[in-house]
Enzyme design. Structure first.
Site, PDB file in Angstrom:
ATOM      1  N   TYR A 142       0.817  -1.219   0.000  1.00 48.30           N
ATOM      2  CA  TYR A 142       0.000   0.000   0.000  1.00 48.30           C
ATOM      3  C   TYR A 142       0.849   1.266   0.000  1.00 48.30           C
ATOM      4  O   TYR A 142       0.374   2.341  -0.335  1.00 48.30           O
ATOM      5  CB  TYR A 142      -0.961   0.025   1.198  1.00 48.30           C
ATOM      6  N   LYS A 188       3.814 -15.323   1.762  1.00 42.26           N
ATOM      7  CA  LYS A 188       3.725 -16.024   0.475  1.00 42.26           C
ATOM      8  C   LYS A 188       5.162 -16.282   0.026  1.00 42.26           C
ATOM      9  O   LYS A 188       5.593 -15.874  -1.060  1.00 42.26           O
ATOM     10  CB  LYS A 188       2.931 -15.137  -0.513  1.00 42.26           C
ATOM     11  N   ASP A 220      -2.802 -18.076   1.217  1.00 39.00           N
ATOM     12  CA  ASP A 220      -3.981 -18.732   0.635  1.00 39.00           C
ATOM     13  C   ASP A 220      -4.483 -19.838   1.569  1.00 39.00           C
ATOM     14  O   ASP A 220      -5.691 -19.984   1.794  1.00 39.00           O
ATOM     15  CB  ASP A 220      -3.692 -19.260  -0.776  1.00 39.00           C
ATOM     16  N   ASP A 244      -5.004  -7.182   5.794  1.00 36.25           N
ATOM     17  CA  ASP A 244      -6.252  -6.506   5.453  1.00 36.25           C
ATOM     18  C   ASP A 244      -7.326  -7.557   5.137  1.00 36.25           C
ATOM     19  O   ASP A 244      -8.450  -7.516   5.655  1.00 36.25           O
ATOM     20  CB  ASP A 244      -5.980  -5.625   4.219  1.00 36.25           C
ATOM     21  N   ASP A 248     -10.430  -9.246   7.916  1.00 29.51           N
ATOM     22  CA  ASP A 248     -11.854  -9.188   7.576  1.00 29.51           C
ATOM     23  C   ASP A 248     -12.468 -10.583   7.599  1.00 29.51           C
ATOM     24  O   ASP A 248     -13.596 -10.769   8.054  1.00 29.51           O
ATOM     25  CB  ASP A 248     -12.066  -8.548   6.198  1.00 29.51           C
TER      26      ASP A 248
END
Ligand code: NAD
Length: 356
Positions: A142, A188, A220, A244, A248
Protein backbone atom coordinates in the site's frame (compact mmCIF):
# COMPACT_ATOMS: atom_id res chain seq x y z
CA UNK A 1 -6.41 11.47 40.31
CA UNK A 2 -4.92 10.34 36.96
CA UNK A 3 -5.88 12.50 33.99
CA UNK A 4 -5.51 11.35 30.39
CA UNK A 5 -5.81 13.41 27.20
CA UNK A 6 -7.89 11.64 24.61
CA UNK A 7 -8.28 12.92 21.06
CA UNK A 8 -11.62 12.21 19.44
CA UNK A 9 -12.22 11.94 15.69
CA UNK A 10 -15.87 11.20 14.96
CA UNK A 11 -15.64 11.33 11.16
CA UNK A 12 -18.51 10.70 8.75
CA UNK A 13 -21.67 8.60 8.39
CA UNK A 14 -22.38 6.67 11.58
CA UNK A 15 -19.04 7.85 13.07
CA UNK A 16 -20.51 10.58 15.31
CA UNK A 17 -23.37 8.32 16.50
CA UNK A 18 -21.16 5.44 17.60
CA UNK A 19 -18.36 7.59 19.09
CA UNK A 20 -20.90 9.46 21.25
CA UNK A 21 -21.96 6.13 22.78
CA UNK A 22 -18.35 5.13 23.44
CA UNK A 23 -17.77 8.47 25.21
CA UNK A 24 -20.89 7.85 27.32
CA UNK A 25 -19.43 4.51 28.43
CA UNK A 26 -15.95 5.99 28.98
CA UNK A 27 -17.49 8.67 31.21
CA UNK A 28 -19.26 6.00 33.27
CA UNK A 29 -16.17 3.84 33.66
CA UNK A 30 -13.75 6.69 34.41
CA UNK A 31 -16.12 7.94 37.11
CA UNK A 32 -16.46 4.42 38.55
CA UNK A 33 -12.68 3.83 38.55
CA UNK A 34 -11.61 7.32 39.65
CA UNK A 35 -9.66 8.74 36.73
CA UNK A 36 -10.34 11.67 34.40
CA UNK A 37 -10.48 11.74 30.63
CA UNK A 38 -10.04 15.10 28.85
CA UNK A 39 -11.43 14.96 25.33
CA UNK A 40 -10.28 17.11 22.40
CA UNK A 41 -12.17 16.74 19.15
CA UNK A 42 -10.51 16.93 15.70
CA UNK A 43 -11.73 16.74 12.11
CA UNK A 44 -10.84 14.14 9.52
CA UNK A 45 -12.31 12.62 6.39
CA UNK A 46 -15.32 14.00 4.53
CA UNK A 47 -16.32 16.42 7.25
CA UNK A 48 -12.77 17.84 7.26
CA UNK A 49 -12.97 18.29 3.46
CA UNK A 50 -16.25 20.18 3.85
CA UNK A 51 -14.95 22.42 6.63
CA UNK A 52 -11.27 22.92 5.72
CA UNK A 53 -10.89 21.69 2.12
CA UNK A 54 -8.48 18.92 3.23
CA UNK A 55 -9.16 15.34 4.40
CA UNK A 56 -6.41 15.58 7.04
CA UNK A 57 -5.93 19.07 8.52
CA UNK A 58 -2.52 19.79 10.13
CA UNK A 59 -4.11 20.58 13.50
CA UNK A 60 -5.54 17.06 13.60
CA UNK A 61 -2.08 15.50 13.21
CA UNK A 62 -0.53 17.86 15.78
CA UNK A 63 -3.40 17.45 18.26
CA UNK A 64 -3.52 13.65 18.12
CA UNK A 65 0.26 13.38 18.46
CA UNK A 66 0.05 15.36 21.72
CA UNK A 67 -2.68 13.13 23.17
CA UNK A 68 -2.30 9.88 25.10
CA UNK A 69 -4.50 8.03 22.60
CA UNK A 70 -7.11 8.64 19.92
CA UNK A 71 -10.64 7.26 19.66
CA UNK A 72 -11.74 7.21 16.04
CA UNK A 73 -15.14 6.57 14.42
CA UNK A 74 -15.06 6.09 10.67
CA UNK A 75 -14.69 8.23 7.56
CA UNK A 76 -15.88 8.29 3.96
CA UNK A 77 -19.05 8.35 1.93
CA UNK A 78 -20.46 8.68 -1.61
CA UNK A 79 -20.41 12.47 -1.40
CA UNK A 80 -16.60 12.55 -1.57
CA UNK A 81 -16.00 9.52 -3.84
CA UNK A 82 -15.69 11.59 -7.04
CA UNK A 83 -12.85 13.76 -5.70
CA UNK A 84 -9.29 13.16 -7.02
CA UNK A 85 -7.58 10.36 -5.06
CA UNK A 86 -5.27 12.68 -3.07
CA UNK A 87 -8.26 14.64 -1.75
CA UNK A 88 -10.41 11.65 -0.79
CA UNK A 89 -11.21 10.81 2.86
CA UNK A 90 -9.49 7.39 2.57
CA UNK A 91 -6.23 9.04 1.47
CA UNK A 92 -6.47 11.20 4.58
CA UNK A 93 -6.78 8.05 6.70
CA UNK A 94 -3.72 6.38 5.15
CA UNK A 95 -1.69 9.59 5.64
CA UNK A 96 -2.97 9.87 9.20
CA UNK A 97 -1.81 6.34 10.11
CA UNK A 98 1.56 7.02 8.51
CA UNK A 99 1.96 10.36 10.35
CA UNK A 100 1.07 8.68 13.66
CA UNK A 101 3.63 5.92 12.98
CA UNK A 102 1.07 3.27 13.94
CA UNK A 103 2.73 0.26 12.41
CA UNK A 104 0.81 -2.46 14.26
CA UNK A 105 -2.88 -3.03 13.78
CA UNK A 106 -4.33 -5.36 16.39
CA UNK A 107 -7.65 -6.95 15.62
CA UNK A 108 -9.08 -9.35 18.16
CA UNK A 109 -11.72 -11.74 16.86
CA UNK A 110 -13.54 -13.17 19.85
CA UNK A 111 -16.84 -14.97 19.81
CA UNK A 112 -19.47 -13.85 22.31
CA UNK A 113 -21.28 -16.98 23.61
CA UNK A 114 -24.62 -15.23 23.17
CA UNK A 115 -23.94 -14.62 19.49
CA UNK A 116 -22.59 -17.98 18.38
CA UNK A 117 -25.58 -18.19 16.03
CA UNK A 118 -24.71 -14.87 14.37
CA UNK A 119 -21.80 -16.51 12.55
CA UNK A 120 -22.38 -18.19 9.21
CA UNK A 121 -20.15 -21.02 10.46
CA UNK A 122 -21.38 -23.93 12.59
CA UNK A 123 -21.41 -23.32 16.38
CA UNK A 124 -19.00 -26.23 17.02
CA UNK A 125 -16.46 -24.63 14.65
CA UNK A 126 -16.52 -21.20 16.27
CA UNK A 127 -17.36 -21.68 19.96
CA UNK A 128 -14.37 -20.45 21.96
CA UNK A 129 -12.61 -18.71 19.06
CA UNK A 130 -10.14 -16.12 20.38
CA UNK A 131 -7.75 -14.86 17.70
CA UNK A 132 -5.56 -11.77 17.63
CA UNK A 133 -4.62 -10.68 14.11
CA UNK A 134 -1.53 -8.45 14.12
CA UNK A 135 -1.34 -6.65 10.78
CA UNK A 136 1.60 -4.48 9.67
CA UNK A 137 -0.10 -1.19 8.81
CA UNK A 138 2.26 1.38 7.31
CA UNK A 139 4.48 -0.63 4.96
CA UNK A 140 4.13 -3.20 2.22
CA UNK A 141 2.35 -2.80 -1.08
CA UNK A 142 0.00 0.00 0.00
CA UNK A 143 2.94 2.32 0.55
CA UNK A 144 5.73 0.86 -1.66
CA UNK A 145 7.46 2.97 -4.31
CA UNK A 146 7.54 3.09 -7.27
CA UNK A 147 3.84 3.00 -8.08
CA UNK A 148 2.27 4.01 -11.39
CA UNK A 149 -0.78 3.79 -13.61
CA UNK A 150 -0.23 5.28 -17.08
CA UNK A 151 -3.49 3.97 -18.52
CA UNK A 152 -1.74 1.04 -20.22
CA UNK A 153 0.52 -0.38 -17.53
CA UNK A 154 0.02 -0.13 -13.78
CA UNK A 155 2.16 -1.42 -10.94
CA UNK A 156 2.69 -1.26 -7.19
CA UNK A 157 5.70 -2.39 -5.21
CA UNK A 158 5.72 -4.62 -2.14
CA UNK A 159 8.64 -3.61 0.08
CA UNK A 160 9.57 -4.57 3.64
CA UNK A 161 12.84 -3.80 5.37
CA UNK A 162 14.20 -5.99 8.12
CA UNK A 163 13.64 -3.38 10.89
CA UNK A 164 9.99 -3.05 9.80
CA UNK A 165 9.53 -6.82 10.08
CA UNK A 166 11.33 -6.97 13.42
CA UNK A 167 9.14 -4.30 15.07
CA UNK A 168 5.86 -5.93 14.01
CA UNK A 169 7.21 -9.37 14.87
CA UNK A 170 8.13 -8.22 18.39
CA UNK A 171 4.61 -6.89 18.88
CA UNK A 172 3.17 -10.28 17.90
CA UNK A 173 5.52 -12.29 20.13
CA UNK A 174 4.89 -9.98 23.09
CA UNK A 175 1.13 -10.32 22.69
CA UNK A 176 1.47 -14.08 22.40
CA UNK A 177 3.36 -14.13 25.72
CA UNK A 178 0.22 -12.67 27.38
CA UNK A 179 -2.01 -15.18 25.60
CA UNK A 180 -1.63 -18.81 24.48
CA UNK A 181 2.03 -18.39 23.39
CA UNK A 182 1.50 -19.32 19.74
CA UNK A 183 2.33 -17.14 16.73
CA UNK A 184 1.41 -18.08 13.16
CA UNK A 185 3.30 -15.92 10.65
CA UNK A 186 1.46 -15.64 7.34
CA UNK A 187 3.30 -14.91 4.08
CA UNK A 188 3.73 -16.02 0.47
CA UNK A 189 7.35 -17.09 0.77
CA UNK A 190 6.98 -19.67 -2.02
CA UNK A 191 6.72 -16.90 -4.64
CA UNK A 192 7.71 -13.55 -3.10
CA UNK A 193 11.24 -12.45 -2.10
CA UNK A 194 9.74 -9.94 0.32
CA UNK A 195 7.92 -12.82 2.04
CA UNK A 196 11.14 -14.86 2.26
CA UNK A 197 12.79 -11.99 4.15
CA UNK A 198 9.66 -11.78 6.34
CA UNK A 199 9.86 -15.50 7.15
CA UNK A 200 13.65 -15.55 7.77
CA UNK A 201 13.31 -12.53 10.08
CA UNK A 202 10.45 -14.09 12.08
CA UNK A 203 12.53 -17.25 12.56
CA UNK A 204 15.52 -15.18 13.76
CA UNK A 205 13.35 -13.16 16.12
CA UNK A 206 11.72 -16.26 17.60
CA UNK A 207 15.04 -17.09 19.29
CA UNK A 208 14.29 -14.22 21.70
CA UNK A 209 10.95 -15.78 22.65
CA UNK A 210 11.72 -19.45 23.40
CA UNK A 211 8.37 -19.95 25.15
CA UNK A 212 6.41 -18.99 22.04
CA UNK A 213 5.72 -21.56 19.33
CA UNK A 214 6.22 -20.04 15.85
CA UNK A 215 4.56 -21.59 12.79
CA UNK A 216 4.29 -20.37 9.21
CA UNK A 217 1.44 -20.50 6.75
CA UNK A 218 0.98 -19.33 3.16
CA UNK A 219 -1.70 -16.69 2.91
CA UNK A 220 -3.98 -18.73 0.64
CA UNK A 221 -3.94 -21.61 3.12
CA UNK A 222 -4.45 -19.22 6.04
CA UNK A 223 -7.63 -17.87 4.42
CA UNK A 224 -8.89 -21.44 4.08
CA UNK A 225 -7.86 -22.51 7.60
CA UNK A 226 -9.56 -19.48 9.20
CA UNK A 227 -12.88 -20.72 7.85
CA UNK A 228 -12.17 -24.45 8.27
CA UNK A 229 -10.84 -24.44 11.83
CA UNK A 230 -10.39 -20.95 13.34
CA UNK A 231 -9.72 -22.34 16.83
CA UNK A 232 -6.24 -23.49 15.71
CA UNK A 233 -5.03 -19.85 15.80
CA UNK A 234 -3.84 -17.73 18.71
CA UNK A 235 -1.83 -14.78 17.29
CA UNK A 236 -1.57 -14.31 13.52
CA UNK A 237 1.11 -11.88 12.31
CA UNK A 238 1.23 -10.74 8.72
CA UNK A 239 1.94 -7.88 6.29
CA UNK A 240 -0.35 -5.06 5.28
CA UNK A 241 -2.32 -6.45 2.33
CA UNK A 242 -2.54 -10.04 3.62
CA UNK A 243 -3.62 -8.72 7.02
CA UNK A 244 -6.25 -6.51 5.45
CA UNK A 245 -7.92 -9.52 3.89
CA UNK A 246 -7.37 -12.04 6.69
CA UNK A 247 -8.59 -9.73 9.44
CA UNK A 248 -11.85 -9.19 7.58
CA UNK A 249 -12.22 -12.94 7.16
CA UNK A 250 -11.53 -13.47 10.86
CA UNK A 251 -14.12 -10.84 11.72
CA UNK A 252 -16.82 -12.54 9.70
CA UNK A 253 -16.04 -15.82 11.43
CA UNK A 254 -17.39 -14.25 14.62
CA UNK A 255 -20.50 -12.60 13.17
CA UNK A 256 -21.44 -8.94 12.82
CA UNK A 257 -19.01 -6.34 11.62
CA UNK A 258 -20.57 -4.04 14.22
CA UNK A 259 -18.95 -5.96 17.08
CA UNK A 260 -15.26 -5.82 16.33
CA UNK A 261 -12.74 -3.32 17.67
CA UNK A 262 -9.18 -2.58 16.62
CA UNK A 263 -6.10 -0.85 17.89
CA UNK A 264 -3.40 0.72 15.73
CA UNK A 265 -0.31 1.19 17.83
CA UNK A 266 3.20 2.50 17.36
CA UNK A 267 5.90 4.26 19.35
CA UNK A 268 4.25 7.73 19.41
CA UNK A 269 0.54 7.22 20.01
CA UNK A 270 -2.28 4.79 19.29
CA UNK A 271 -5.58 4.95 17.44
CA UNK A 272 -8.58 2.88 18.53
CA UNK A 273 -11.40 2.33 16.06
CA UNK A 274 -14.09 -0.13 15.02
CA UNK A 275 -13.10 -2.27 12.04
CA UNK A 276 -16.16 -1.22 10.04
CA UNK A 277 -16.54 1.87 7.88
CA UNK A 278 -18.88 4.83 8.05
CA UNK A 279 -21.91 2.79 6.89
CA UNK A 280 -23.58 5.64 4.96
CA UNK A 281 -26.52 3.30 4.19
CA UNK A 282 -27.67 3.40 7.83
CA UNK A 283 -26.28 6.78 8.99
CA UNK A 284 -28.68 9.02 10.91
CA UNK A 285 -31.22 6.24 11.50
CA UNK A 286 -30.17 5.37 15.06
CA UNK A 287 -29.66 1.70 14.18
CA UNK A 288 -25.85 1.41 14.06
CA UNK A 289 -24.32 -1.04 16.50
CA UNK A 290 -22.00 0.95 18.83
CA UNK A 291 -20.40 -2.15 20.45
CA UNK A 292 -17.29 -2.24 18.19
CA UNK A 293 -16.53 1.37 19.11
CA UNK A 294 -17.25 0.86 22.81
CA UNK A 295 -14.99 -2.23 22.73
CA UNK A 296 -12.32 -0.10 20.97
CA UNK A 297 -12.55 2.38 23.85
CA UNK A 298 -11.99 -0.60 26.17
CA UNK A 299 -8.85 -1.58 24.23
CA UNK A 300 -7.66 2.03 24.59
CA UNK A 301 -7.98 1.80 28.38
CA UNK A 302 -6.14 -1.53 28.42
CA UNK A 303 -3.31 -0.95 25.95
CA UNK A 304 -2.63 2.82 26.07
CA UNK A 305 -3.69 3.90 29.56
CA UNK A 306 -3.03 0.71 31.53
CA UNK A 307 -6.51 0.95 33.12
CA UNK A 308 -7.07 -2.82 33.07
CA UNK A 309 -9.88 -2.87 35.63
CA UNK A 310 -11.84 -0.26 33.68
CA UNK A 311 -11.35 -2.22 30.45
CA UNK A 312 -12.58 -5.39 32.17
CA UNK A 313 -15.67 -3.49 33.35
CA UNK A 314 -16.48 -2.49 29.77
CA UNK A 315 -16.07 -6.07 28.53
CA UNK A 316 -18.33 -7.33 31.32
CA UNK A 317 -20.99 -4.68 30.65
CA UNK A 318 -21.08 -5.52 26.92
CA UNK A 319 -21.37 -9.24 27.68
CA UNK A 320 -24.16 -8.55 30.15
CA UNK A 321 -26.09 -6.41 27.65
CA UNK A 322 -25.86 -9.19 25.08
CA UNK A 323 -26.74 -11.85 27.65
CA UNK A 324 -29.83 -9.91 28.68
CA UNK A 325 -30.91 -9.98 25.04
CA UNK A 326 -30.34 -6.35 24.03
CA UNK A 327 -29.63 -6.20 20.30
CA UNK A 328 -29.27 -3.44 17.74
CA UNK A 329 -31.03 -4.05 14.43
CA UNK A 330 -28.06 -5.83 12.76
CA UNK A 331 -28.32 -8.60 15.37
CA UNK A 332 -32.09 -8.52 15.86
CA UNK A 333 -32.56 -12.04 14.53
CA UNK A 334 -30.12 -13.59 17.05
CA UNK A 335 -31.94 -14.29 20.34
CA UNK A 336 -33.07 -10.68 20.78
CA UNK A 337 -35.27 -9.96 23.78
CA UNK A 338 -35.27 -6.22 23.09
CA UNK A 339 -34.23 -4.47 19.88
CA UNK A 340 -32.68 -1.13 20.83
CA UNK A 341 -31.36 1.98 19.09
CA UNK A 342 -27.71 3.01 19.03
CA UNK A 343 -28.29 5.42 21.94
CA UNK A 344 -30.23 2.90 23.98
CA UNK A 345 -27.45 0.32 23.59
CA UNK A 346 -24.97 2.92 24.90
CA UNK A 347 -27.30 3.67 27.82
CA UNK A 348 -27.67 -0.02 28.73
CA UNK A 349 -23.90 -0.63 28.71
CA UNK A 350 -23.15 2.58 30.65
CA UNK A 351 -25.83 1.67 33.23
CA UNK A 352 -24.34 -1.79 33.77
CA UNK A 353 -21.04 -0.09 34.55
CA UNK A 354 -22.70 2.26 37.03
CA UNK A 355 -24.48 -0.66 38.71
CA UNK A 356 -21.38 -2.91 38.46
P1 NAD B 1 -18.97 -0.37 5.99
O1 NAD B 1 -18.19 -1.12 6.99
O2 NAD B 1 -19.18 1.07 6.25
O3 NAD B 1 -20.39 -1.07 5.79
C1 NAD B 1 -20.54 -2.41 5.34
C2 NAD B 1 -21.92 -2.94 5.78
O4 NAD B 1 -21.91 -3.17 7.19
C3 NAD B 1 -23.06 -1.95 5.53
O5 NAD B 1 -24.21 -2.66 5.17
C4 NAD B 1 -23.27 -1.28 6.87
O6 NAD B 1 -24.58 -0.81 7.09
C5 NAD B 1 -22.91 -2.39 7.84
N1 NAD B 1 -22.34 -1.86 9.08
C6 NAD B 1 -21.10 -1.31 9.25
N2 NAD B 1 -20.94 -0.90 10.50
C7 NAD B 1 -22.07 -1.20 11.16
C8 NAD B 1 -22.50 -1.01 12.50
N3 NAD B 1 -21.73 -0.43 13.45
N4 NAD B 1 -23.74 -1.43 12.84
C9 NAD B 1 -24.53 -2.03 11.95
N5 NAD B 1 -24.17 -2.24 10.67
C10 NAD B 1 -22.96 -1.82 10.27
O7 NAD B 1 -18.21 -0.58 4.59
P2 NAD B 1 -18.51 0.03 3.15
O8 NAD B 1 -19.99 0.12 2.93
O9 NAD B 1 -17.66 -0.74 2.22
O10 NAD B 1 -17.91 1.50 3.20
C11 NAD B 1 -18.66 2.67 3.50
C12 NAD B 1 -17.70 3.86 3.62
O11 NAD B 1 -16.83 3.66 4.73
C13 NAD B 1 -16.80 4.04 2.39
O12 NAD B 1 -16.68 5.40 2.12
C14 NAD B 1 -15.47 3.45 2.84
O13 NAD B 1 -14.37 4.01 2.16
C15 NAD B 1 -15.47 3.84 4.29
N6 NAD B 1 -14.62 3.01 5.15
C16 NAD B 1 -13.97 3.65 6.16
C17 NAD B 1 -13.21 2.93 7.04
C18 NAD B 1 -12.56 3.67 8.17
O14 NAD B 1 -12.90 4.80 8.43
N7 NAD B 1 -11.63 3.06 8.88
C19 NAD B 1 -13.09 1.53 6.92
C20 NAD B 1 -13.79 0.89 5.89
C21 NAD B 1 -14.56 1.64 5.01
Amino acid sequence: MMTYNISIIKGDGIGPEIVDEAIKVLDAVSYACGFTLNYNEYLMGGIAIDVTGKPLPEETVAGVLKSDACLFGAIGGDKWDKLPRELRPETGLLKFREAMGVYANLRPAIIYDELVNASTLKPEVIEGVDIMVVRELIGGIYFGQPRENDGFKAYNTMVYTKPEIVRIGKKAFELAMQRDKRVCSVDKANVLEVSQLWRDTMIELSADYPEVELTHMYVDNAAMQLVRNPKQFDVIVTGNIFGDILSDTASMVVGSIGLLPSASTGDKTAIYEPIHGSAPDIAGQGIANPIATIESAGMMLRYSLGEEAAADMIDAAIKRALKEGYRTKDLASFDAKKVVTTTEMGDVIANYINKK
